[in-house]
Motif scaffolding. Structure first.
Motif, mmCIF file in Angstrom:
data_model
loop_
_atom_site.group_PDB
_atom_site.id
_atom_site.type_symbol
_atom_site.label_atom_id
_atom_site.label_comp_id
_atom_site.label_asym_id
_atom_site.label_seq_id
_atom_site.Cartn_x
_atom_site.Cartn_y
_atom_site.Cartn_z
ATOM 1 N N ALA A 125 0.835 -1.204 0.000
ATOM 2 C CA ALA A 125 0.000 0.000 0.000
ATOM 3 C C ALA A 125 0.869 1.254 0.000
ATOM 4 C CB ALA A 125 -0.927 -0.007 1.213
ATOM 5 N N ALA A 126 1.912 1.261 0.830
ATOM 6 C CA ALA A 126 2.808 2.424 0.884
ATOM 7 C C ALA A 126 3.519 2.601 -0.454
ATOM 8 C CB ALA A 126 3.819 2.255 2.018
ATOM 9 N N ALA A 127 3.913 1.512 -1.072
ATOM 10 C CA ALA A 127 4.610 1.596 -2.356
ATOM 11 C C ALA A 127 3.695 2.170 -3.437
ATOM 12 C CB ALA A 127 5.117 0.217 -2.763
ATOM 13 N N LEU A 128 2.451 1.743 -3.430
ATOM 14 C CA LEU A 128 1.520 2.259 -4.434
ATOM 15 C C LEU A 128 1.235 3.751 -4.231
ATOM 16 C CD1 LEU A 128 -1.032 -0.675 -4.739
ATOM 17 C CD2 LEU A 128 0.634 0.062 -6.443
ATOM 18 N N LEU A 129 1.137 4.162 -2.976
ATOM 19 C CA LEU A 129 0.823 5.560 -2.702
ATOM 20 C C LEU A 129 1.982 6.500 -3.034
ATOM 21 C CD1 LEU A 129 -1.071 5.217 0.685
ATOM 22 C CD2 LEU A 129 -2.045 5.793 -1.547
ATOM 23 N N PHE A 130 3.196 6.051 -2.785
ATOM 24 C CA PHE A 130 4.349 6.933 -2.956
ATOM 25 C C PHE A 130 5.198 6.601 -4.179
ATOM 26 C CE2 PHE A 130 3.437 6.911 1.633
ATOM 27 C CZ PHE A 130 3.170 8.262 1.799
ATOM 28 N N ALA A 131 4.708 5.775 -5.045
ATOM 29 C CA ALA A 131 5.502 5.314 -6.179
ATOM 30 C C ALA A 131 5.533 6.354 -7.300
ATOM 31 C CB ALA A 131 4.923 4.023 -6.715
ATOM 32 N N PRO A 132 6.724 6.630 -7.828
ATOM 33 C CA PRO A 132 6.826 7.539 -8.968
ATOM 34 C C PRO A 132 6.619 6.794 -10.296
ATOM 35 C CG PRO A 132 9.009 6.987 -8.208
ATOM 36 C CD PRO A 132 8.039 6.316 -7.283
ATOM 37 N N LYS A 133 6.425 5.483 -10.246
ATOM 38 C CA LYS A 133 6.308 4.683 -11.462
ATOM 39 C C LYS A 133 4.840 4.497 -11.830
ATOM 40 C CE LYS A 133 10.402 1.962 -10.393
ATOM 41 N NZ LYS A 133 10.901 0.636 -10.155
ATOM 42 N N PRO A 134 4.581 4.178 -13.093
ATOM 43 C CA PRO A 134 3.202 3.855 -13.519
ATOM 44 C C PRO A 134 2.745 2.538 -12.890
ATOM 45 C CG PRO A 134 4.633 4.249 -15.435
ATOM 46 C CD PRO A 134 5.490 4.275 -14.228
ATOM 47 N N GLY A 135 1.465 2.303 -12.937
ATOM 48 C CA GLY A 135 0.860 1.133 -12.310
ATOM 49 C C GLY A 135 1.413 -0.192 -12.794
ATOM 50 N N ARG A 136 1.625 -0.340 -14.121
ATOM 51 C CA ARG A 136 2.127 -1.611 -14.656
ATOM 52 C C ARG A 136 3.538 -1.893 -14.159
ATOM 53 N NH1 ARG A 136 -0.049 -2.321 -20.802
ATOM 54 N NH2 ARG A 136 -2.234 -2.258 -20.196
ATOM 55 N N GLU A 137 4.373 -0.889 -14.190
ATOM 56 C CA GLU A 137 5.742 -1.079 -13.707
ATOM 57 C C GLU A 137 5.731 -1.409 -12.219
ATOM 58 O OE1 GLU A 137 8.635 1.935 -14.649
ATOM 59 O OE2 GLU A 137 7.634 2.358 -16.544
ATOM 60 N N MET A 138 4.876 -0.729 -11.472
ATOM 61 C CA MET A 138 4.799 -0.962 -10.036
ATOM 62 C C MET A 138 4.332 -2.383 -9.743
ATOM 63 S SD MET A 138 5.347 -0.014 -7.039
ATOM 64 C CE MET A 138 5.799 1.665 -7.356
ATOM 65 N N ARG A 139 3.298 -2.837 -10.472
ATOM 66 C CA ARG A 139 2.816 -4.201 -10.274
ATOM 67 C C ARG A 139 3.890 -5.206 -10.634
ATOM 68 N NH1 ARG A 139 -1.984 -1.763 -12.115
ATOM 69 N NH2 ARG A 139 -1.565 -2.360 -14.262
ATOM 70 N N SER A 140 4.624 -4.935 -11.681
ATOM 71 C CA SER A 140 5.722 -5.820 -12.074
ATOM 72 C C SER A 140 6.792 -5.871 -10.986
ATOM 73 C CB SER A 140 6.332 -5.339 -13.397
ATOM 74 O OG SER A 140 7.471 -6.098 -13.716
ATOM 75 N N ASP A 141 7.156 -4.698 -10.451
ATOM 76 C CA ASP A 141 8.153 -4.644 -9.378
ATOM 77 C C ASP A 141 7.650 -5.376 -8.128
ATOM 78 O OD1 ASP A 141 9.813 -3.208 -10.992
ATOM 79 O OD2 ASP A 141 9.457 -1.263 -9.999
ATOM 80 N N LEU A 142 6.365 -5.163 -7.792
ATOM 81 C CA LEU A 142 5.803 -5.835 -6.628
ATOM 82 C C LEU A 142 5.781 -7.345 -6.818
ATOM 83 C CD1 LEU A 142 2.821 -3.523 -5.627
ATOM 84 C CD2 LEU A 142 4.969 -3.870 -4.401
ATOM 85 N N SER A 143 5.464 -7.771 -8.034
ATOM 86 C CA SER A 143 5.452 -9.199 -8.329
ATOM 87 C C SER A 143 6.844 -9.794 -8.170
ATOM 88 C CB SER A 143 4.938 -9.427 -9.753
ATOM 89 O OG SER A 143 4.995 -10.791 -10.074
ATOM 90 N N GLU A 144 7.869 -9.072 -8.641
ATOM 91 C CA GLU A 144 9.245 -9.544 -8.485
ATOM 92 C C GLU A 144 9.641 -9.617 -7.017
ATOM 93 O OE1 GLU A 144 11.964 -7.224 -10.815
ATOM 94 O OE2 GLU A 144 10.755 -7.437 -12.618
ATOM 95 N N LYS A 145 9.285 -8.604 -6.250
ATOM 96 C CA LYS A 145 9.609 -8.584 -4.824
ATOM 97 C C LYS A 145 8.901 -9.720 -4.097
ATOM 98 C CE LYS A 145 12.062 -4.803 -4.781
ATOM 99 N NZ LYS A 145 13.459 -4.764 -4.462
ATOM 100 N N PHE A 146 7.642 -9.963 -4.453
ATOM 101 C CA PHE A 146 6.896 -11.053 -3.837
ATOM 102 C C PHE A 146 7.543 -12.395 -4.176
ATOM 103 C CE2 PHE A 146 3.426 -14.170 -3.746
ATOM 104 C CZ PHE A 146 3.072 -14.047 -2.420
ATOM 105 N N SER A 147 7.985 -12.556 -5.412
ATOM 106 C CA SER A 147 8.666 -13.795 -5.812
ATOM 107 C C SER A 147 9.957 -13.980 -5.028
ATOM 108 C CB SER A 147 8.977 -13.776 -7.305
ATOM 109 O OG SER A 147 7.802 -13.793 -8.057
ATOM 110 N N THR A 148 10.698 -12.892 -4.850
ATOM 111 C CA THR A 148 11.946 -12.960 -4.078
ATOM 112 C C THR A 148 11.661 -13.353 -2.636
ATOM 113 O OG1 THR A 148 12.923 -11.240 -5.473
ATOM 114 C CG2 THR A 148 13.981 -11.664 -3.363
ATOM 115 N N ALA A 149 10.636 -12.742 -2.050
ATOM 116 C CA ALA A 149 10.275 -13.067 -0.664
ATOM 117 C C ALA A 149 9.829 -14.517 -0.551
ATOM 118 C CB ALA A 149 9.176 -12.130 -0.171
ATOM 119 N N THR A 150 9.075 -14.992 -1.521
ATOM 120 C CA THR A 150 8.627 -16.380 -1.520
ATOM 121 C C THR A 150 9.819 -17.325 -1.606
ATOM 122 O OG1 THR A 150 6.557 -15.748 -2.586
ATOM 123 C CG2 THR A 150 7.164 -18.065 -2.707
#
Length: 167
Positions: free
Chosen positions: A29-54
């Motif tokens: 939620a914090a990343a989406l609110l303060f992100a300077p990137k567009p939604g698609r890039e942000m979702r892609s970055d979040l997906s990568e971070k989630f994969s790394t955490a997994t």
């Protein structure tokens, strides 16, 4: 419980995963609110971070599983060793008692005067062997317990170190 267990209590896995999940949601939620990137890039970055955490979570779970298997094998080996020692000592005691019984019977057949001395000597031998066997079993059990406790503490510290270095 020993001092280390009271200072660093082990929490259940469900509490840990709840914390990861809630932290992930807040972070997303914090990343989406303060992100300077567009939604698609942000979702892609979040997906990568989630994969790394997994992946890291699976890695930690694998380490914990390996350590648990190692500890279980060590406990099994120590229990087998202890059972062998107890069995050997029991066999020694049985042999000693049997030998003493035969000595007493032979002494009774040969002379009636020496019965008291022979019985006393055989009883002292049996008592000494029982005492020695009990001491050996107690020492083996104590050493095995210490080895298992040390192995468990080492594994716990390795898991903690692995968990801390992963995040």
């Amino acid at each position: 419980m020993n001092k280390a267990e009271t200072e660093y209590p082990v929490e259940s896995g469900s509490t840990f995963f709840k914390g990861i999940f809630i932290g992930g949601l807040i972070g997303a939620a914090a990343a989406l609110l303060f992100a300077p990137k567009p939604g698609r890039e942000m979702r892609s970055d979040l997906s990568e971070k989630f994969s790394t955490a997994t992946d890291k979570t699976k890695e930690v779970a694998g380490v914990v599983t390996d350590k648990t298997k190692t500890i279980a094998a060590t406990v099994g080996e120590k229990a087998t060793d202890l059972a062998s020692t107890v069995s050997a000592k029991a066999s020694d005691i049985f042999t000693t008692v049997n030998d003493s019984k035969q000595q007493i019977a032979a002494t009774l057949a040969e002379t009636g005067k020496k019965i008291g001395d022979t019985v006393g000597s055989a009883s002292a031998d049996v008592a000494s062997d029982v005492k020695d066997a009990s001491k050996d079993v107690a020492e083996e059990a104590s050493a095995s317990s210490k080895d298992i406790a040390d192995t468990a503490n080492d594994a716990k510290e390795e898991v903690k170190a692995s968990y801390k270095s992963s995040y």
